[in-house]
Design an enzyme around this catalytic site. Structure first.
Site, PDB file in Angstrom:
ATOM      1  N   LYS A 118      -9.298  -4.261  12.033  1.00  0.00           N
ATOM      2  CA  LYS A 118     -10.478  -3.739  11.322  1.00  0.00           C
ATOM      3  C   LYS A 118     -11.728  -3.671  12.204  1.00  0.00           C
ATOM      4  O   LYS A 118     -12.557  -2.789  12.030  1.00  0.00           O
ATOM      5  CB  LYS A 118     -10.787  -4.597  10.088  1.00  0.00           C
ATOM      6  CG  LYS A 118      -9.747  -4.473   8.979  1.00  0.00           C
ATOM      7  CD  LYS A 118     -10.190  -5.250   7.753  1.00  0.00           C
ATOM      8  CE  LYS A 118      -9.074  -5.399   6.750  1.00  0.00           C
ATOM      9  NZ  LYS A 118      -9.513  -6.019   5.502  1.00  0.00           N
ATOM     10  N   SER A 122       0.807  -1.226   0.000  1.00  0.00           N
ATOM     11  CA  SER A 122       0.000   0.000   0.000  1.00  0.00           C
ATOM     12  C   SER A 122       0.841   1.278   0.000  1.00  0.00           C
ATOM     13  O   SER A 122       0.540   2.207  -0.758  1.00  0.00           O
ATOM     14  CB  SER A 122      -0.967  -0.002   1.176  1.00  0.00           C
ATOM     15  OG  SER A 122      -1.921  -1.022   0.981  1.00  0.00           O
ATOM     16  N   ASP A 158     -13.059  -2.901   0.821  1.00  0.00           N
ATOM     17  CA  ASP A 158     -12.733  -4.255   0.331  1.00  0.00           C
ATOM     18  C   ASP A 158     -13.819  -4.750  -0.618  1.00  0.00           C
ATOM     19  O   ASP A 158     -13.534  -5.379  -1.654  1.00  0.00           O
ATOM     20  CB  ASP A 158     -12.636  -5.247   1.497  1.00  0.00           C
ATOM     21  CG  ASP A 158     -11.410  -5.016   2.359  1.00  0.00           C
ATOM     22  OD1 ASP A 158     -10.443  -4.420   1.860  1.00  0.00           O
ATOM     23  OD2 ASP A 158     -11.427  -5.420   3.535  1.00  0.00           O
TER      24      ASP A 158
END
Ligand code: ATR
Length: 290
Positions: A66, A17, A102
């Site tokens: 998350k 990323s 996602d």
């Protein structure tokens, strides 16, 4: 004023990323940097505090934070609410809004790079973790006809089905990964998605495929969301069987592009992001990294 975006997770390893996002920010001459902040469990609340106080301007969140991110934000999108997981936080002053990109990354990768419309199809999804949950939901939103969910640990697969039951009006059959019936399910399907870590470099079974190669066929699109290595054993078997294939880099880039849009309100250079991602993965081969 210079802005700082970051990804938090543990382990972060050789996260792609930062390379992908920094290339996008720099190419658009935005006064911003994107950094990796390896964050062991227990230390994530300090990161969220830094974000709220303006020391950071936006976050990507990966395993295992998350769910915590979901609980920390002041508001979230309806997709994030269904998944109970946030992978992107946008800051507006001290106010934090959570997104889950996602789902979008999977759906758009499938349509754009796989030229595949999931509407009305039967799909087999391997795995029952957080990624599987986002993918099952994406297929539900796209009105796939039915889903077969196969996982090593059946209790985890059933937990996923229970968690998604209220959000999705679709029957999901559960199978064990070694169930012979799964061979017939794959024979009757046009999409097979692997979300398990089987075949992932540095994972528990890097040299294995989650299903035998003779179960694959030429009417199938095999989407392995593992991106390291580019050619997983599953993708390589699928190519030999005449299946079309899609790797995980496209999904990673598209979910990252969706985060970028949320932070900057600008359109990121997706082709460039893919190019630098491919180059970084090719360098793995030269450097022996995994
Ligand atoms: P993610 O968030 O990427 O989905 P995860 O939540 O850790 O990651 O899920 C990992 C998935 O890979 C699970 O479905 C796990 O199966 P179990 O529920 O049985 O643990 C699967 N997995 C991991 N190692 C595996 C292995 N050696 N063989 C088969 N499945 C495996």
């Amino acid at each position: 004023m210079s802005r700082t975006y970051a990804v938090i997770g543990w382990p972060l390893g050789h996260s792609l990323s930062p390379i992908i996002q920094q290339a996008a920010l720099s190419s658009m001459n935005l006064d911003a940097k994107y950094i990796a902040l390896p964050t062991p469990p227990g230390e994530e609340s300090a990161r969220f505090d830094d974000l709220r106080q303006g020391k950071l301007d936006g976050l990507n969140i990966t395993i295992p934070h998350k769910q915590t991110a979901f609980n920390v934000v002041d508001a979230h999108t309806s997709e994030a609410a269904v998944l109970g997981a946030v992978n992107t936080i946008v800051r507006d002053g001290p106010y934090l809004r959570g997104h889950n990109t996602d789902l979008y990354g999977f759906d758009q990768a499938l349509r754009t790079f796989g030229s595949f419309d999931p509407t009305g199809v039967q799909a087999v999804v391997l795995g029952a973790g957080g990624s599987a949950r986002a993918i099952v939901y994406a297929l539900g939103l796209a009105n796939a006809r039915s889903i077969v969910l196969a996982n090593r640990t059946s209790v985890n697969a059933h937990a996923l089905v229970t968690a998604m039951a209220t959000a999705m009006d679709m029957s999901i059959e559960v199978r064990a990964l070694d169930d012979q019936q799964l061979q017939e399910d794959i024979a009757a399907s046009t999409l097979l998605v692997n979300t398990t870590s089987v075949g992932m470099a540095g994972g528990p079974a890097p040299d294995q495929s989650p299903v035998p190669k003779n179960w694959l066929h030429d009417q199938l699109l095999v989407f392995d969301i593992v991106y390291r290595p580019v050619l997983t054993p599953l993708v390589s078997h699928a190519q030999a069987a005449g299946s079309r294939t899609l790797g995980g880099l496209e999904m990673l880039v598209l979910q990252g592009a969706a985060s970028f849009r949320q932070w900057t309100k600008q359109e990121p250079p997706v082709d460039l992001m893919l190019k630098v991602g491919r180059r970084a993965l090719a360098n793995d081969l030269h450097n022996g990294a995994n």
